[in-house]
Design a protein around this motif. Structure first.
Motif, PDB file in Angstrom:
ATOM      1  N   THR A  96      33.436  48.704  27.735  1.00 39.17           N
ATOM      2  CA  THR A  96      32.400  48.549  26.703  1.00 39.17           C
ATOM      3  C   THR A  96      32.999  47.965  25.427  1.00 39.17           C
ATOM      4  OG1 THR A  96      31.129  50.409  27.591  1.00 39.17           O
ATOM      5  CG2 THR A  96      30.686  49.754  25.304  1.00 39.17           C
ATOM      6  N   GLU A  97      34.166  48.465  25.024  1.00 36.68           N
ATOM      7  CA  GLU A  97      34.840  47.951  23.830  1.00 36.68           C
ATOM      8  C   GLU A  97      35.272  46.502  24.038  1.00 36.68           C
ATOM      9  OE1 GLU A  97      36.821  52.101  22.114  1.00 36.68           O
ATOM     10  OE2 GLU A  97      37.852  50.934  23.674  1.00 36.68           O
ATOM     11  N   LEU A  98      35.737  46.198  25.249  1.00 36.98           N
ATOM     12  CA  LEU A  98      36.145  44.826  25.554  1.00 36.98           C
ATOM     13  C   LEU A  98      34.951  43.883  25.461  1.00 36.98           C
ATOM     14  CD1 LEU A  98      38.200  42.740  26.602  1.00 36.98           C
ATOM     15  CD2 LEU A  98      37.607  43.458  28.930  1.00 36.98           C
ATOM     16  N   ALA A  99      33.825  44.287  26.035  1.00 35.90           N
ATOM     17  CA  ALA A  99      32.626  43.463  25.990  1.00 35.90           C
ATOM     18  C   ALA A  99      32.195  43.196  24.552  1.00 35.90           C
ATOM     19  CB  ALA A  99      31.505  44.154  26.770  1.00 35.90           C
ATOM     20  N   SER A 100      32.248  44.223  23.723  1.00 27.79           N
ATOM     21  CA  SER A 100      31.863  44.080  22.322  1.00 27.79           C
ATOM     22  C   SER A 100      32.806  43.133  21.592  1.00 27.79           C
ATOM     23  CB  SER A 100      31.861  45.457  21.646  1.00 27.79           C
ATOM     24  OG  SER A 100      31.576  45.334  20.265  1.00 27.79           O
ATOM     25  N   ARG A 101      34.091  43.260  21.870  1.00 30.44           N
ATOM     26  CA  ARG A 101      35.080  42.415  21.188  1.00 30.44           C
ATOM     27  C   ARG A 101      34.933  40.949  21.573  1.00 30.44           C
ATOM     28  NH1 ARG A 101      41.446  43.718  20.238  1.00 30.44           N
ATOM     29  NH2 ARG A 101      42.193  41.588  19.925  1.00 30.44           N
ATOM     30  N   LEU A 102      34.654  40.684  22.856  1.00 34.97           N
ATOM     31  CA  LEU A 102      34.548  39.305  23.324  1.00 34.97           C
ATOM     32  C   LEU A 102      33.148  38.734  23.145  1.00 34.97           C
ATOM     33  CD1 LEU A 102      36.595  39.438  26.678  1.00 34.97           C
ATOM     34  CD2 LEU A 102      37.392  38.759  24.402  1.00 34.97           C
ATOM     35  N   GLY A 103      32.168  39.603  22.874  1.00 39.44           N
ATOM     36  CA  GLY A 103      30.804  39.138  22.731  1.00 39.44           C
ATOM     37  C   GLY A 103      30.168  38.770  24.056  1.00 39.44           C
ATOM     38  N   VAL A 104      30.504  39.514  25.108  1.00 42.19           N
ATOM     39  CA  VAL A 104      29.966  39.265  26.450  1.00 42.19           C
ATOM     40  C   VAL A 104      29.327  40.548  26.966  1.00 42.19           C
ATOM     41  CG1 VAL A 104      31.709  37.504  26.923  1.00 42.19           C
ATOM     42  CG2 VAL A 104      32.142  39.878  27.595  1.00 42.19           C
ATOM     43  N   SER A 105      28.687  40.458  28.122  1.00 47.19           N
ATOM     44  CA  SER A 105      28.097  41.652  28.716  1.00 47.19           C
ATOM     45  C   SER A 105      29.191  42.551  29.280  1.00 47.19           C
ATOM     46  CB  SER A 105      27.135  41.263  29.840  1.00 47.19           C
ATOM     47  OG  SER A 105      27.843  40.711  30.934  1.00 47.19           O
ATOM     48  N   ARG A 106      28.873  43.808  29.453  1.00 43.91           N
ATOM     49  CA  ARG A 106      29.830  44.745  30.041  1.00 43.91           C
ATOM     50  C   ARG A 106      30.173  44.327  31.457  1.00 43.91           C
ATOM     51  NH1 ARG A 106      30.097  49.534  32.904  1.00 43.91           N
ATOM     52  NH2 ARG A 106      31.722  50.992  32.201  1.00 43.91           N
ATOM     53  N   ARG A 107      29.189  43.811  32.195  1.00 44.59           N
ATOM     54  CA  ARG A 107      29.428  43.349  33.563  1.00 44.59           C
ATOM     55  C   ARG A 107      30.453  42.215  33.585  1.00 44.59           C
ATOM     56  NH1 ARG A 107      29.826  45.390  38.037  1.00 44.59           N
ATOM     57  NH2 ARG A 107      31.802  44.292  37.919  1.00 44.59           N
ATOM     58  N   HIS A 108      30.313  41.281  32.640  1.00 48.49           N
ATOM     59  CA  HIS A 108      31.258  40.165  32.582  1.00 48.49           C
ATOM     60  C   HIS A 108      32.645  40.663  32.203  1.00 48.49           C
ATOM     61  CE1 HIS A 108      32.701  36.110  32.280  1.00 48.49           C
ATOM     62  NE2 HIS A 108      32.988  36.228  30.996  1.00 48.49           N
ATOM     63  N   ALA A 109      32.704  41.631  31.296  1.00 52.53           N
ATOM     64  CA  ALA A 109      34.002  42.194  30.905  1.00 52.53           C
ATOM     65  C   ALA A 109      34.699  42.826  32.104  1.00 52.53           C
ATOM     66  CB  ALA A 109      33.803  43.227  29.794  1.00 52.53           C
ATOM     67  N   ILE A 110      33.939  43.562  32.924  1.00 57.27           N
ATOM     68  CA  ILE A 110      34.515  44.179  34.125  1.00 57.27           C
ATOM     69  C   ILE A 110      34.974  43.116  35.111  1.00 57.27           C
ATOM     70  CG2 ILE A 110      33.950  45.575  36.161  1.00 57.27           C
ATOM     71  CD1 ILE A 110      32.158  47.275  34.346  1.00 57.27           C
ATOM     72  N   ASP A 111      34.210  42.028  35.230  1.00 55.22           N
ATOM     73  CA  ASP A 111      34.607  40.928  36.123  1.00 55.22           C
ATOM     74  C   ASP A 111      35.935  40.318  35.675  1.00 55.22           C
ATOM     75  OD1 ASP A 111      32.386  41.263  37.704  1.00 55.22           O
ATOM     76  OD2 ASP A 111      31.223  39.656  36.742  1.00 55.22           O
ATOM     77  N   LEU A 112      36.113  40.151  34.368  1.00 51.58           N
ATOM     78  CA  LEU A 112      37.364  39.596  33.842  1.00 51.58           C
ATOM     79  C   LEU A 112      38.552  40.496  34.205  1.00 51.58           C
ATOM     80  CD1 LEU A 112      36.232  38.424  30.278  1.00 51.58           C
ATOM     81  CD2 LEU A 112      36.858  36.961  32.213  1.00 51.58           C
ATOM     82  N   LEU A 113      38.327  41.794  34.170  1.00 52.83           N
ATOM     83  CA  LEU A 113      39.376  42.749  34.519  1.00 52.83           C
ATOM     84  C   LEU A 113      39.635  42.745  36.025  1.00 52.83           C
ATOM     85  CD1 LEU A 113      38.175  45.635  32.201  1.00 52.83           C
ATOM     86  CD2 LEU A 113      40.414  44.512  32.041  1.00 52.83           C
ATOM     87  N   ALA A 114      38.568  42.729  36.809  1.00 56.55           N
ATOM     88  CA  ALA A 114      38.702  42.797  38.265  1.00 56.55           C
ATOM     89  C   ALA A 114      39.378  41.562  38.835  1.00 56.55           C
ATOM     90  CB  ALA A 114      37.328  42.998  38.905  1.00 56.55           C
ATOM     91  N   GLU A 115      39.121  40.397  38.245  1.00 58.64           N
ATOM     92  CA  GLU A 115      39.707  39.157  38.751  1.00 58.64           C
ATOM     93  C   GLU A 115      41.095  38.893  38.180  1.00 58.64           C
ATOM     94  OE1 GLU A 115      37.755  35.944  35.579  1.00 58.64           O
ATOM     95  OE2 GLU A 115      36.731  36.421  37.452  1.00 58.64           O
ATOM     96  N   GLY A 116      41.519  39.720  37.222  1.00 56.11           N
ATOM     97  CA  GLY A 116      42.856  39.586  36.663  1.00 56.11           C
ATOM     98  C   GLY A 116      42.973  38.637  35.485  1.00 56.11           C
ATOM     99  N   SER A 117      41.843  38.092  35.009  1.00 56.05           N
ATOM    100  CA  SER A 117      41.909  37.218  33.836  1.00 56.05           C
ATOM    101  C   SER A 117      42.419  37.982  32.622  1.00 56.05           C
ATOM    102  CB  SER A 117      40.525  36.636  33.535  1.00 56.05           C
ATOM    103  OG  SER A 117      40.098  35.794  34.588  1.00 56.05           O
TER     104      SER A 117
END
Length: 226
Positions: free
Chosen positions: A7-28
């Motif tokens: 949630t904090e990552l999504a807020s910092r990047l200005g993206v959805s929480r789902r997209h933030a989780i995708d970035l983590l899951a794919e290793g970006s």
């Protein structure tokens, strides 16, 4: 730096929480998944992602082209590029600045962070890059042998880390890079433009500035010959 929740990552990047989780899951963005299923993002990796995202507006190059651009910038022959791709690569070198170059080639590899029991031993079989080879660029930086920074020559990174007593750690300062080169490279140190590009996405301000300065100098030297 403190790890961030999804949630904090999504807020910092200005993206959805789902997209933030995708970035983590794919290793970006490096992170770890807790037993509860929640994700924690490594704060340093978030900073590296933000730094990379700010560099220029163009898309990232595919892996082979990115390596070819760095080979060309280092004064080497990128034998794996077709004549048309090489021509496009040279046009990019004539028009892109250091920031754009750093961003364009940043997707060719992935950095994995560890803590090494013995940095000297852990780095002996790697192809040195970044801070471990910074002195070769002559931009006011020195080789830092206290920490590991290099590309594995062959095989899996996890296996190399295991046999060299390196423990995975999102906050570790020892870095192993995936070797995605389209050719076999036997040198002990990566070419100058590769070292510079790896420094240019560092979270350390001095290293990042040195990497960008080196890319600028390499590009100016290339332009003088081309």
């Amino acid at each position: 730096m403190v790890d961030l929740t999804a949630t904090e990552l999504a807020s910092r990047l200005g993206v959805s929480r789902r997209h933030a989780i995708d970035l983590l899951a794919e290793g970006s963005i490096a992170g770890r998944k807790l037993s509860s299923g929640a994700w924690l993002a490594d704060a340093d990796s978030v900073l590296r992602y933000e730094t990379s995202a700010r560099r220029g507006g163009g898309r990232k190059l595919d892996v082979d082209t990115a390596w070819g651009l760095l080979w060309e910038l280092s004064g080497l022959e990128a034998t794996w590029l077709t004549p048309s791709t090489l021509s496009r690569t040279r046009r990019r070198l004539r028009t892109w600045g250091a920031d754009e170059l750093a961003r364009a080639v940043s997707g060719r590899t992935r950095a994995h962070r560890y803590r090494a029991a013995n940095a000297t031993k852990a780095g002996e079989e790697l192809i040195a890059t970044g801070r471990s080879a910074a002195g070769q660029l002559r931009v006011g930086l020195m080789d830092d042998t206290r920490q590991v920074s290099g590309y594995v020559r062959r095989g899996e990174i996890d296996e190399y880390a295991r046999t060299h007593f390196m423990a995975a750690s999102t906050s570790g300062q020892d870095v192993l890079y995936d070797n995605t080169l389209p050719i076999t490279y036997d040198g002990d140190t990566m070419p100058a433009a590769v070292i510079a590009a790896d420094l240019a996405v560092s979270t350390d301000t001095r290293e990042r500035s040195g990497g960008l300065r080196a890319l600028t100098e390499l590009r100016n030297a290339w332009l003088a010959l081309n």
